[in-house]
Write a protein that holds these residues in place. Structure first.
Motif, PDB file in Angstrom:
ATOM      1  N   ARG A   1       0.833  -1.184   0.000  1.00 23.65           N
ATOM      2  CA  ARG A   1       0.000   0.000   0.000  1.00 23.65           C
ATOM      3  C   ARG A   1       0.876   1.245   0.000  1.00 23.65           C
ATOM      4  N   TRP A   2       0.248   2.354  -0.414  1.00 24.32           N
ATOM      5  CA  TRP A   2       0.985   3.600  -0.509  1.00 24.32           C
ATOM      6  C   TRP A   2       1.490   4.072   0.844  1.00 24.32           C
TER       7      TRP A   2
ATOM      8  N   GLY B   1       8.355   2.205   6.206  1.00 27.70           N
ATOM      9  CA  GLY B   1       9.303   2.011   7.305  1.00 27.70           C
ATOM     10  C   GLY B   1       9.916   0.626   7.276  1.00 27.70           C
ATOM     11  N   ARG B   2       9.095  -0.383   6.989  1.00 31.88           N
ATOM     12  CA  ARG B   2       9.605  -1.753   6.917  1.00 31.88           C
ATOM     13  C   ARG B   2      10.616  -1.898   5.774  1.00 31.88           C
TER      14      ARG B   2
ATOM     15  N   VAL C   1      16.385  -2.384   4.108  1.00 34.21           N
ATOM     16  CA  VAL C   1      17.616  -1.889   3.489  1.00 34.21           C
ATOM     17  C   VAL C   1      18.723  -1.764   4.535  1.00 34.21           C
ATOM     18  N   TRP C   2      18.387  -1.269   5.720  1.00 31.80           N
ATOM     19  CA  TRP C   2      19.383  -1.108   6.778  1.00 31.80           C
ATOM     20  C   TRP C   2      19.942  -2.462   7.220  1.00 31.80           C
ATOM     21  N   ARG C   3      19.098  -3.483   7.269  1.00 28.36           N
ATOM     22  CA  ARG C   3      19.567  -4.817   7.659  1.00 28.36           C
ATOM     23  C   ARG C   3      20.568  -5.367   6.649  1.00 28.36           C
TER      24      ARG C   3
ATOM     25  N   GLN D   1      10.207   5.751  -3.587  1.00 29.01           N
ATOM     26  CA  GLN D   1      10.390   4.423  -2.987  1.00 29.01           C
ATOM     27  C   GLN D   1       9.092   3.627  -3.009  1.00 29.01           C
ATOM     28  N   ARG D   2       7.963   4.306  -2.808  1.00 26.81           N
ATOM     29  CA  ARG D   2       6.685   3.592  -2.846  1.00 26.81           C
ATOM     30  C   ARG D   2       6.352   3.129  -4.274  1.00 26.81           C
ATOM     31  N   VAL D   3       6.666   3.965  -5.259  1.00 21.20           N
ATOM     32  CA  VAL D   3       6.477   3.568  -6.661  1.00 21.20           C
ATOM     33  C   VAL D   3       7.363   2.363  -6.964  1.00 21.20           C
TER      34      VAL D   3
END
Length: 311
Positions: free
Chosen positions: A28-29, A34-35, A40-42, A297-299
């Motif tokens: 979803r938009w 955050g997830r 990416v951080w992991r 990023q959402r796109v």
């Protein structure tokens, strides 16, 4: 079941039970951003490895290696210095014209490296995309990291120019460099994510980007000074000048010139010094770029479910 779910595949664990397991659902938009960033951080260690890979592959089997990073901006500097600085006489009007050019070129080179590299990053790593799971944002981000390393190397050339000419920038404006650099990276990364996703579905995007960057270059005050645009767009065309100044790269380049160009010191009375509120302009552009990065990023997240199939 009468219709097939395109986001589902047969689960190996339930072989023979006519079971389907969902492996991708369109995010979803307003949820999941955050997830995705946490994911990416992991994988940050993998990201650093991808950055090293970008740098090594680019100069693999090259005798001069990283020196090629400096060839393009130095060649551009030579060509524009001769063609515009000498033949057209801009070098007589703009003090320290070579450094003036290079401060704009170094910012522009970083921008084009991020945009150009990010656009083809998913397609060029098709083998990994189709075989293993990892946050696909890592590929455009690795281009950003490699471009940042090249940018630092080019700043060494600028430092050498200061030593040779014996002129140094005013320390009071140096804070504009990290601010402008942050805006540039945010804006370029946002565009890079969108273009990387679009290029998977339409390969003409990479060629359109080349043409677009060429036009964009001439709409940014790098090889000419911004006052020429202001003078030619006065009066009825004032709105065009305001549109020109709304160009994010115009603000970034003007900030680099004010901070790193010794000839732009106000006490020298240089006529090409931009005395507007660059801090506020960069803050506004940075805020817009941050929103654009979230949108990009959402796109990207919504489009990546079909990347493997398209590749």
């Amino acid at each position: 079941m009468t219709t097939a779910d395109p986001t589902a595949v047969r689960s190996p664990a339930r072989e023979g039970q006519d079971g389907l397991q969902r492996v991708f659902s369109r995010p979803r938009w307003f949820r999941g951003a955050g997830r995705d960033w946490a994911d990416v951080w992991r994988y940050r260690e993998l990201l650093s490895n991808l950055v090293r890979k970008e740098l090594k592959v680019k100069y693999k089997d090259s005798v001069l290696g990283f020196f090629w990073t400096l060839v393009r901006p130095l060649l551009q500097l030579l060509v524009y210095s001769v063609a515009i600085g000498i033949f057209l006489g801009s070098g007589k009007q703009i003090p320290e014209f070579g450094i003036y050019l290079f401060t704009g070129l170094v910012a522009w080179t970083l921008f084009t490296d991020i945009i150009g590299g990010s656009t083809g990053s998913i397609v060029s790593n098709a083998g990994l995309v189709k075989k293993v799971y990892l946050p696909l944002e890592l590929f455009p981000f690795s281009v950003v990291g490699a471009s940042a390393v090249n940018f630092v190397l080019q700043l060494v050339v600028l430092l050498g120019a200061y030593v040779v000419t014996g002129t140094w920038p005013a320390p009071g404006d140096l804070f504009l460099v990290p601010l402008a650099l942050l805006v540039l990276v945010l804006f370029a990364t946002a565009l890079g994510l969108i273009l990387a996703a679009a290029n998977v579905y339409l390969r003409d995007v990479q060629y359109l980007v080349e043409v677009g960057l060429l036009l964009w270059f001439w709409m940014t005050p790098i090889v000419y000074d911004w006052t020429k645009v202001q003078q030619n767009l006065q009066g009825a065309h004032e709105w065009l000048f305001q549109l020109y100044m709304a160009n994010p790269m115009t603000n970034v380049v003007l900030a680099f010139q004010r901070a790193l160009w010794p000839g732009g010191r106000t006490e020298q009375g240089a006529p090409f010094y931009y005395d507007g509120n660059l801090e506020l302009r960069l803050a506004v552009v940075g805020a817009v770029s941050l929103v654009l990065l979230w949108f990009a990023q959402r796109v990207f997240a919504r489009a990546q479910g079909n990347f493997a199939q398209e590749l």
